[in-house]
Design an enzyme around this catalytic site. Structure first.
Site, short mmCIF file in Angstrom:
data_model
loop_
_atom_site.label_atom_id
_atom_site.label_comp_id
_atom_site.label_asym_id
_atom_site.label_seq_id
_atom_site.Cartn_x
_atom_site.Cartn_y
_atom_site.Cartn_z
CE LYS A 33 -3.19 2.20 4.82
NZ LYS A 33 -3.16 1.44 3.56
CB SER A 70 -0.96 0.01 1.20
OG SER A 70 -0.25 0.19 2.40
#
Length: 221
Positions: free
Chosen positions: A101, A57
């Site tokens: 993230k 990710s």
């Protein structure tokens, strides 16, 4: 002559007294172990915490299998800014886990996506500082989008009838909320997904990642 002999005896006696006992060695080892354990505990829980990068990710900036540390103390002595890499505490299947993230939207801002472009308060967001443009172009050529949110449509039997990518809905963040996204938007599960949504300030676990292994990837992100 007698005084010389006495001096030699005193010297030999002092040698015996200075020689460490087995018990002393054990106590010294235990003391060193305890101090080391305390320092490690304080380091891991209040200064930095080990992090394993799992998945793609954050590719290509952070890659699957990398190991490093995230700074916990930075959340207390510094501000969280747009573009910062953060470790977020999440709950999956009843278990606490950590996601890596990037901060995209700040508290009080409105985040939206139109024609695959991210907007903050109606202005297009420049992410060239951390999004690899060559990689983004490659993904767009392959999938037709980069920032949109993949969405499945189902029939009455809950069978997928069509899978498409759409601009995600506009989100206005609260005073303690952040909009986070992965750098590899094609595969990242993040705040674009309604099941995830914005993350709260108290969910921020660490800031920045110091990659320590593999040694060829050492660096701060």
């Amino acid at each position: 002559m007698k005084r010389v002999k006495d001096n030699k005896r005193v010297y030999r006696d002092s040698e015996k007294k200075e020689k460490p006992s087995i018990l002393g060695e054990i106590l010294g080892f235990v003391k060193t172990f305890v101090v080391t354990a305390i320092v490690f505990f304080l380091f891991v829980n209040f200064i930095a915490h080990p992090v394993n990068i799992v998945g793609r990710s954050m590719h290509p900036n952070l890659q699957d299998g990398e190991f490093g540390f995230t700074s916990k103390i930075s959340l207390f002595i510094g501000e969280v800014k747009r573009g910062d890499v953060v470790v977020v505490t999440m709950e999956e299947k009843g278990k606490e886990t950590h996601w890596v993230k990037r901060i995209v939207g700040m508290p009080g801002e409105t985040v939206s996506c139109k024609d695959d472009v991210i907007y903050i308060n109606g202005e297009a967001l420049d992410e060239s500082a951390y999004i690899d443009e060559a990689y983004k172009k490659k993904m767009v050529e392959q999938y037709g989008y980069f920032n949109k949110m993949p969405k499945n449509y189902y029939d009455e039997e809950r069978e997928i009838t069509v899978a498409v990518a759409e601009d995600f809905e506009e989100v206005t963040l609260g005073k303690d909320e952040y909009f986070v996204m992965g750098d590899n938007r094609i595969v990242s599960k993040d705040s674009r997904d309604p099941s995830v949504g914005p993350v709260k300030k108290d969910q921020l676990f660490g800031k920045q990642i110091l990659v320590f292994y593999p040694f060829s990837h050492i660096g701060i992100h």
